[in-house]
Design a protein around this motif. Sequence first.
Motif, PDB file in Angstrom:
ATOM      1  N   GLY A  80      -7.097 -28.253  45.712  1.00  0.00           N
ATOM      2  CA  GLY A  80      -7.703 -27.267  46.588  1.00  0.00           C
ATOM      3  C   GLY A  80      -7.374 -27.544  48.041  1.00  0.00           C
ATOM      4  N   THR A  81      -8.111 -26.928  48.933  1.00  0.00           N
ATOM      5  CA  THR A  81      -7.907 -27.115  50.367  1.00  0.00           C
ATOM      6  C   THR A  81      -8.496 -28.430  50.854  1.00  0.00           C
ATOM      7  N   LYS A  82      -9.699 -28.752  50.363  1.00  0.00           N
ATOM      8  CA  LYS A  82     -10.393 -29.971  50.777  1.00  0.00           C
ATOM      9  C   LYS A  82     -10.710 -30.893  49.611  1.00  0.00           C
ATOM     10  N   SER A  83     -10.312 -30.508  48.408  1.00  0.00           N
ATOM     11  CA  SER A  83     -10.680 -31.301  47.242  1.00  0.00           C
ATOM     12  C   SER A  83      -9.606 -31.269  46.170  1.00  0.00           C
ATOM     13  N   VAL A  84      -9.721 -32.204  45.242  1.00  0.00           N
ATOM     14  CA  VAL A  84      -8.887 -32.232  44.043  1.00  0.00           C
ATOM     15  C   VAL A  84      -9.809 -32.371  42.843  1.00  0.00           C
ATOM     16  N   VAL A  85      -9.381 -31.802  41.739  1.00  0.00           N
ATOM     17  CA  VAL A  85     -10.107 -31.938  40.480  1.00  0.00           C
ATOM     18  C   VAL A  85      -9.220 -32.730  39.532  1.00  0.00           C
ATOM     19  N   THR A  86      -9.798 -33.762  38.939  1.00  0.00           N
ATOM     20  CA  THR A  86      -9.054 -34.579  37.991  1.00  0.00           C
ATOM     21  C   THR A  86      -9.534 -34.313  36.579  1.00  0.00           C
TER      22      THR A  86
END
Length: 132
Positions: A80-86
């Motif tokens: 994302g813009t400010k985050s990542v999903v693992t």
Amino acid sequence: MVHEKEIEIRWRDLDAFNHVNHVVFLTYLEEVRDEWLGRVLEDPALVWGYVIARVEIDYRRELTLDDDAIVARCSLERLGTKSVVTSESVRTRDGEISAEAKAVLVARDSETGQSRVISDDERAAFERAVPA
């Protein structure tokens, strides 16, 4: 890039039922996630630029000392813009799934403590980690 880490099941990981306590699964996942993030960003110190905002976990199979060790896995699911999903899992050595999880890691500004936009260099590193 899928990162794997084998972790020995320790006696202290067990609860009164003699199986690995549900909270310990989060520790296993944290260990593999931190290594994965350090490798993706090509600097283990950059792990400190991210905080966990959410973890969801589905338990599929109990673990005991008889399992001896687990293999924890972590890979990028979404950027994302400010985050990542693992996407993460805990498996027995023979590949049987014991738990499946997702985590949201938010980029954090060390001075303000607020979320920040993922830098261009970090974004490029994450994009290289996406399977083709």
